[in-house]
Write an enzyme that holds these catalytic residues in place. Structure first.
Site, PDB file in Angstrom:
ATOM      1  N   ASP A  50      55.000  34.284  57.300  1.00 31.53           N
ATOM      2  CA  ASP A  50      56.453  34.093  57.196  1.00 31.53           C
ATOM      3  C   ASP A  50      57.185  35.426  57.033  1.00 31.53           C
ATOM      4  O   ASP A  50      56.586  36.430  56.655  1.00 31.53           O
ATOM      5  CB  ASP A  50      56.778  33.249  55.952  1.00 31.53           C
ATOM      6  CG  ASP A  50      56.456  31.781  56.153  1.00 31.53           C
ATOM      7  OD1 ASP A  50      55.812  31.446  57.150  1.00 31.53           O
ATOM      8  OD2 ASP A  50      56.849  30.984  55.282  1.00 31.53           O
ATOM      9  N   HIS A 192      52.463  36.399  54.330  1.00 32.99           N
ATOM     10  CA  HIS A 192      53.670  37.116  54.752  1.00 32.99           C
ATOM     11  C   HIS A 192      53.237  38.434  55.381  1.00 32.99           C
ATOM     12  O   HIS A 192      52.485  39.194  54.753  1.00 32.99           O
ATOM     13  CB  HIS A 192      54.587  37.355  53.550  1.00 32.99           C
ATOM     14  CG  HIS A 192      55.031  36.082  52.887  1.00 32.99           C
ATOM     15  ND1 HIS A 192      54.224  35.378  52.029  1.00 32.99           N
ATOM     16  CD2 HIS A 192      56.181  35.378  53.001  1.00 32.99           C
ATOM     17  CE1 HIS A 192      54.874  34.292  51.625  1.00 32.99           C
ATOM     18  NE2 HIS A 192      56.065  34.266  52.197  1.00 32.99           N
TER      19      HIS A 192
HETATM   20 ZN    ZN Z   1      60.330  32.962  53.810  1.00 30.13          ZN
END
Ligand code: ZN
Length: 240
Positions: A50, A192
């Site tokens: 993400d 991430h």
């Molecule tokens: Zn996010």
């Protein structure tokens, strides 16, 4: 892979070895049997990233995934796509799935419904422009979206079943440990790609789990393998 899975895999390999000296027809039969057992015992998982693309670390991640022949899913933020269009095009060209993580990364259930839907649509429009028309699966920022908003989204939505807390830990060994302990068949791993430690942990996890027979696929592929028909406006956390 759990102990059972590993045992069945070993049995499959012994089967194959025993029949290798047989005639052609037997070999063919054995190959088929081995293939069936292999499919039943192979674990499939999806790595998801993400908050990118990151002009610092996404390239290194893409290089590492390419070296390993592994596909992941990237839920990108619209305003970052605008300054990194080539990176996003590279993701798609190399077989990764690209998804919509909103344009501004606002917490959607805390803003007006119309504003939230507009934000998601803006990112979707951008992805259509950069990558071409398609269905861009949605991951709401923070995994949060109101029921009203949810029912209005014209794509499947996906959260995660393994939270690596990589953004908080920023420690390769700790993140790797969570992935190795918590990941099983059908799981969706949240990471991430704007942290160096996350990229390193992800690639090490791929090496460790691939050696155990785990296959890394995109979220879309994971659902297809598990014969789950994704529905628009429905929120999924895993493929089991
Ligand atoms: Zn996010």
């Amino acid at each position: 892979m759990n102990g059972d899975g590993m045992k069945r895999r070993i049995v499959a390999l012994i089967f194959a070895a025993l029949f290798l000296t047989g005639c052609g027809a037997e070999q063919e039969q054995t190959a088929k049997r081995t293939e069936i057992i292999e499919t039943e015992t192979t674990h499939y998982v999806a790595l998801t990233f993400d908050d990118g693309p990151s002009d610092k670390y996404t390239e290194r991640l893409l290089d590492g995934l390419k070296d390993r022949g592994v596909h992941a899913t990237f839920f990108v933020i619209g305003n970052l796509v605008e300054c990194n269009e080539e990176l996003v095009q590279r993701m798609a060209a190399e077989g990764h799935q690209v998804g919509n993580h909103s344009y501004d990364h606002a917490q959607l259930n805390r803003i007006q419904t119309a504003q939230a839907l507009e934000d998601l649509q803006r990112c979707d429009d951008l992805l259509c422009r950069v990558l071409g028309q398609g269905t861009y699966w949605v991951r709401p920022p923070y995994g949060l979206i109101s029921d009203v908003e949810l029912s209005d989204v014209s794509a499947p939505l996906v959260c995660w079943s393994v939270d690596t807390r990589d953004w908080e830990l920023k420690n390769v060994d700790q993140v790797l440990d969570i992935i190795l302990r918590e990941t099983g068949d059908g799981d969706i791993i949240l990471m991430h790609d704007q942290y160096k430690t996350s990229v390193e942990a992800a690639l090490r996890a791929v090496d460790r789990l691939t050696a155990q027979g785990v296959r890394f696929v995109t979220v879309e592929e994971l659902f297809a393998i598990k014969a789950i028909e994704p529905e628009c406006g429905a929120l999924y956390r895993q493929a089991k």
